[in-house]
Design a protein around this motif. Structure first.
Motif, PDB file in Angstrom:
ATOM      1  N   UNK A 134       6.046  14.605  -6.413  1.00  0.00           N
ATOM      2  CA  UNK A 134       6.976  13.966  -7.353  1.00  0.00           C
ATOM      3  C   UNK A 134       7.589  12.710  -6.730  1.00  0.00           C
ATOM      4  N   UNK A 135       7.888  12.769  -5.434  1.00  0.00           N
ATOM      5  CA  UNK A 135       8.431  11.599  -4.743  1.00  0.00           C
ATOM      6  C   UNK A 135       7.420  10.458  -4.755  1.00  0.00           C
ATOM      7  N   UNK A 136       6.163  10.778  -4.544  1.00  0.00           N
ATOM      8  CA  UNK A 136       5.108   9.771  -4.596  1.00  0.00           C
ATOM      9  C   UNK A 136       5.071   9.091  -5.961  1.00  0.00           C
ATOM     10  N   UNK A 137       5.193   9.862  -7.002  1.00  0.00           N
ATOM     11  CA  UNK A 137       5.137   9.309  -8.352  1.00  0.00           C
ATOM     12  C   UNK A 137       6.335   8.398  -8.635  1.00  0.00           C
ATOM     13  N   UNK A 138       7.494   8.753  -8.115  1.00  0.00           N
ATOM     14  CA  UNK A 138       8.664   7.900  -8.303  1.00  0.00           C
ATOM     15  C   UNK A 138       8.428   6.535  -7.651  1.00  0.00           C
ATOM     16  N   UNK A 139       7.823   6.540  -6.473  1.00  0.00           N
ATOM     17  CA  UNK A 139       7.481   5.282  -5.814  1.00  0.00           C
ATOM     18  C   UNK A 139       6.600   4.423  -6.717  1.00  0.00           C
TER      19      UNK A 139
ATOM     20  N   UNK B  83       0.852  -1.184   0.000  1.00  0.00           N
ATOM     21  CA  UNK B  83       0.000   0.000   0.000  1.00  0.00           C
ATOM     22  C   UNK B  83       0.889   1.235   0.000  1.00  0.00           C
ATOM     23  N   UNK B  84       0.675   2.108  -0.975  1.00  0.00           N
ATOM     24  CA  UNK B  84       1.423   3.362  -1.086  1.00  0.00           C
ATOM     25  C   UNK B  84       0.545   4.492  -0.574  1.00  0.00           C
ATOM     26  N   UNK B  85       0.977   5.140   0.489  1.00  0.00           N
ATOM     27  CA  UNK B  85       0.229   6.277   1.033  1.00  0.00           C
ATOM     28  C   UNK B  85       0.485   7.502   0.156  1.00  0.00           C
ATOM     29  N   UNK B  86      -0.583   8.112  -0.293  1.00  0.00           N
ATOM     30  CA  UNK B  86      -0.481   9.186  -1.273  1.00  0.00           C
ATOM     31  C   UNK B  86      -0.022  10.508  -0.658  1.00  0.00           C
ATOM     32  N   UNK B  87       0.797  11.219  -1.408  1.00  0.00           N
ATOM     33  CA  UNK B  87       1.131  12.615  -1.113  1.00  0.00           C
ATOM     34  C   UNK B  87       0.340  13.480  -2.086  1.00  0.00           C
ATOM     35  N   UNK B  88      -0.355  14.472  -1.585  1.00  0.00           N
ATOM     36  CA  UNK B  88      -1.162  15.307  -2.467  1.00  0.00           C
ATOM     37  C   UNK B  88      -1.315  16.706  -1.889  1.00  0.00           C
ATOM     38  N   UNK B  89      -1.774  17.613  -2.733  1.00  0.00           N
ATOM     39  CA  UNK B  89      -1.962  19.007  -2.330  1.00  0.00           C
ATOM     40  C   UNK B  89      -2.885  19.112  -1.120  1.00  0.00           C
ATOM     41  N   UNK B  90      -3.939  18.318  -1.108  1.00  0.00           N
ATOM     42  CA  UNK B  90      -4.916  18.443  -0.020  1.00  0.00           C
ATOM     43  C   UNK B  90      -4.361  17.947   1.320  1.00  0.00           C
ATOM     44  N   UNK B  91      -3.252  17.230   1.292  1.00  0.00           N
ATOM     45  CA  UNK B  91      -2.671  16.713   2.533  1.00  0.00           C
ATOM     46  C   UNK B  91      -1.430  17.496   2.952  1.00  0.00           C
ATOM     47  N   UNK B  92      -1.235  18.679   2.404  1.00  0.00           N
ATOM     48  CA  UNK B  92      -0.014  19.435   2.667  1.00  0.00           C
ATOM     49  C   UNK B  92       0.163  19.753   4.152  1.00  0.00           C
ATOM     50  N   UNK B  93      -0.923  19.796   4.904  1.00  0.00           N
ATOM     51  CA  UNK B  93      -0.827  20.078   6.347  1.00  0.00           C
ATOM     52  C   UNK B  93      -0.101  18.966   7.088  1.00  0.00           C
ATOM     53  N   UNK B  94       0.071  17.807   6.452  1.00  0.00           N
ATOM     54  CA  UNK B  94       0.772  16.694   7.094  1.00  0.00           C
ATOM     55  C   UNK B  94       2.282  16.898   7.099  1.00  0.00           C
ATOM     56  N   UNK B  95       2.770  17.810   6.277  1.00  0.00           N
ATOM     57  CA  UNK B  95       4.212  18.013   6.176  1.00  0.00           C
ATOM     58  C   UNK B  95       4.740  18.640   7.464  1.00  0.00           C
ATOM     59  N   UNK B  96       5.472  17.860   8.217  1.00  0.00           N
ATOM     60  CA  UNK B  96       6.017  18.338   9.491  1.00  0.00           C
ATOM     61  C   UNK B  96       7.425  17.796   9.657  1.00  0.00           C
ATOM     62  N   UNK B  97       8.364  18.671   9.912  1.00  0.00           N
ATOM     63  CA  UNK B  97       9.771  18.299  10.045  1.00  0.00           C
ATOM     64  C   UNK B  97      10.038  17.740  11.435  1.00  0.00           C
ATOM     65  N   UNK B  98      10.498  16.487  11.486  1.00  0.00           N
ATOM     66  CA  UNK B  98      10.807  15.867  12.784  1.00  0.00           C
ATOM     67  C   UNK B  98      12.295  15.961  13.108  1.00  0.00           C
TER      68      UNK B  98
END
Length: 214
Positions: A162-167, A133-148
């Motif tokens: 783009x990283x999602x598409x490479x996967x 299962x590939x978890x999608x990266x998308x514009x609507x999920x941009x709030x998930x971007x958090x630097x740990x």
């Protein structure tokens, strides 16, 4: 009772993989008629720590190929240990991850060294028999971007997508069947149910699916 299919939860950074893996494992521990799966986690982070790599090394060609090779070896070793003891597993990331990062941030020629390795041949075969299962990266999920402070962060949402598409493109190229978990499925239980439906289908009928629209 036959061995249940393994599950791989993979994809770009910050797409909810680790939370989903933990919730899946909790579900199997409380509800499954099977023995609970082994949980494979933190492989990449362990390699980063043990070998003194940093997130910045991912985009340094020489350091990155060393790092991704070590992660690939560690993933193969960890999966092998579970398999040899007759256990099935849920894996947070996979052997496809280090190769995908090498394709994205190094160069195709050097990434091909990983693709041609014994470790990847072993891991690829196992993934072809599993639920991926590939978890999608998308514009609507941009709030998930958090630097740990540990993982490499994308430059922006476009870089993330783009990283999602490479996967997805790599999995298709390697003839590994997969399902994309859409980013709009944000509820934790709904995400678990999505994976369980894939798992039940694979367990009962052994389907080979290929996603072409991602």
């Amino acid at each position: 009772m036959s061995q249940p299919p393994n599950i791989y939860i993979i994809g770009a950074q910050c797409t909810g993989k680790t939370t989903l893996v933990k919730n899946l494992h909790a579900n199997f521990e409380s509800n499954s008629s099977h023995e609970p799966p082994v949980l494979i986690t933190e492989v990449a982070r362990t390699v980063l720590k043990q070998h003194s790599f940093t997130a910045a090394d991912v985009i340094n060609p020489d350091r990155s190929i060393q790092l991704q090779s070590l992660i690939l070896q560690a993933q193969a070793s960890t999966e092998r240990q579970a398999t040899q003891t007759g256990q099935w597993f849920i894996s947070d990331r996979s052997g496809a991850d280090p190769i995908t990062y090498a394709l994205r941030y190094v160069e195709e020629g050097r990434a091909n060294q990983l693709i041609q390795s014994d470790e990847w041949r072993e891991l690829r075969t196992r993934m072809q028999d599993a639920v991926v299962v590939v978890c999608e990266a998308s514009e609507e999920a941009r709030s998930w971007l958090a630097d740990d402070g540990v993982r490499l962060m994308p430059e922006d949402v476009d870089d993330w997508i783009a990283m999602h598409r490479v996967f997805c493109e790599f999995l298709q190229d390697q003839e590994i069947n997969f399902q994309v978990l859409p980013a709009w499925v944000g509820d934790h239980q709904e995400r678990v149910e999505f994976v369980l439906q894939c798992w039940d289908c694979k367990k009962e009928r052994g389907p080979r699916w290929v996603v072409t629209d991602f």
